[in-house]
Design an enzyme around this catalytic site. Structure first.
Site, mmCIF file in Angstrom:
data_model
loop_
_atom_site.group_PDB
_atom_site.id
_atom_site.type_symbol
_atom_site.label_atom_id
_atom_site.label_comp_id
_atom_site.label_asym_id
_atom_site.label_seq_id
_atom_site.Cartn_x
_atom_site.Cartn_y
_atom_site.Cartn_z
ATOM 1 C CG HIS A 33 0.747 -3.400 -7.783
ATOM 2 N ND1 HIS A 33 -0.627 -3.325 -7.456
ATOM 3 C CD2 HIS A 33 0.986 -2.553 -8.875
ATOM 4 C CE1 HIS A 33 -1.062 -2.142 -8.455
ATOM 5 N NE2 HIS A 33 0.155 -1.922 -9.136
ATOM 6 C CB CYS A 47 -0.939 0.212 1.429
ATOM 7 S SG CYS A 47 -2.013 1.649 1.260
#
Length: 306
Positions: A159, A90
């Protein structure tokens, strides 16, 4: 189905399961919230009775809080706890300023300690989700993933963006492949799987064992089954607007059935109504809906114009 803050509640997970997702994740859950026994935090963890199991994603930076959260989640969910994932991806400042999320990419020792503590506490797989680095000047994906594997992580989700990109630009499939080639545990590719063909392509391009679908599932719960079909060389049939409206009605009813706030239906309306004639006007109407009957009536009105 990827973990998505503010999105992947029980209703969303049930829709994804119906659309073919073999695994679904909770929203990002604060270990500090669990430490302070926040009932609102536990609402993010508890699966609906209709869910077979749940992958729970935790975030934080305190090793002892992770230990405590792991024990509590195992006790609370029992056999329905599929795995525990640690968010190390995040990029949002309110998360990273406390040393959590992608900030852990700069602190591999602490990240490894968190993984090791969870492995000691749990009898289910412990996984991590990372980015390829915090900035383009510091690519850490392969080395960091190896450190997490050595600490006991059973899989690594990657990611393909830098934290500094937030969600802008493109995800780098080549960097995900580098991580997949660097570790012996399964790698889950993440980033830009915006529809079934692209999800299938991401798997082929990265050599990953699995693929997260996040935004690609907005208003399209069938994307998981369609991606599997695309991998098999099939061309998924397009979903007519009437079917998408039926799914929207079901999703709204599931919000009520699972105790979610009906305001979440505003986002759902925007996603499910994409592509219908006068979609912008209908989405504006949806912003003024208040209760479940308002949303269902709106869907009926839209269908009457098809």
């Amino acid at each position: 189905m990827a973990p998505m803050a503010g999105v992947s509640d029980a209703a969303y997970r049930l829709m994804a399961r119906a659309g073919g997702a073999p695994l679904a994740y909770s929203e990002m859950v604060s270990v500090t919230g669990i430490h302070y026994a926040s009932e609102k935090t536990w609402e993010l963890v508890d699966p609906d009775p209709a869910e077979p199991d749940l992958a729970v994603q935790l975030f934080g930076s305190d090793v002892d809080h992770f230990r405590e959260a792991a024990r509590a989640a195992r006790e609370r969910l029992g056999a329905r706890l599929a795995l525990v994932d640690v968010n190390m991806a995040c990029p949002v400042p309110k998360v990273t300023r406390n040393g959590a999320g992608s900030a852990l990419l700069d602190d591999p020792a602490r990240a490894a300690a968190i993984v090791g503590a969870l492995v000691e506490e749990l009898d289910v797989p412990v996984t991590v989700k990372i980015r390829i680095g915090r900035t383009p000047q510091k690519i850490v994906g392969p080395a960091f993933a190896r450190a997490m594997e050595e600490a006991g992580a059973a899989a690594v989700a990657v990611h393909g963006r830098f934290a500094s990109q937030m969600y802008r630009g493109s995800s780098d499939a080549g960097q995900i492949r580098r991580v997949a080639e660097a570790v012996g545990v399964p790698v889950i590719a993440s980033g830009d799987a915006l529809d079934a063909p692209r999800a299938a392509a991401l798997l082929r391009e990265t050599g990953a064992a699995a693929c997260f679908v996040a935004r690609g599932s907005y208003g399209n719960p069938w994307v998981f089954r369609d991606a599997a079909a695309a991998l098999a060389g099939e061309v998924p049939a397009p979903r007519p607007a009437a079917l998408r409206l039926a799914a929207f009605r079901l999703h709204v009813r599931l919000l009520v059935a699972t105790g979610a706030h009906i305001a979440r239906a505003r986002s759902l309306a925007g996603w499910y109504l994409r592509g219908v004639p006068d979609a912008a006007a209908w989405r504006e109407r949806a912003m003024h809906c208040v209760g479940v009957d308002d949303y269902l009536a709106l869907a009926d009105e839209v269908e009457a114009t098809l």
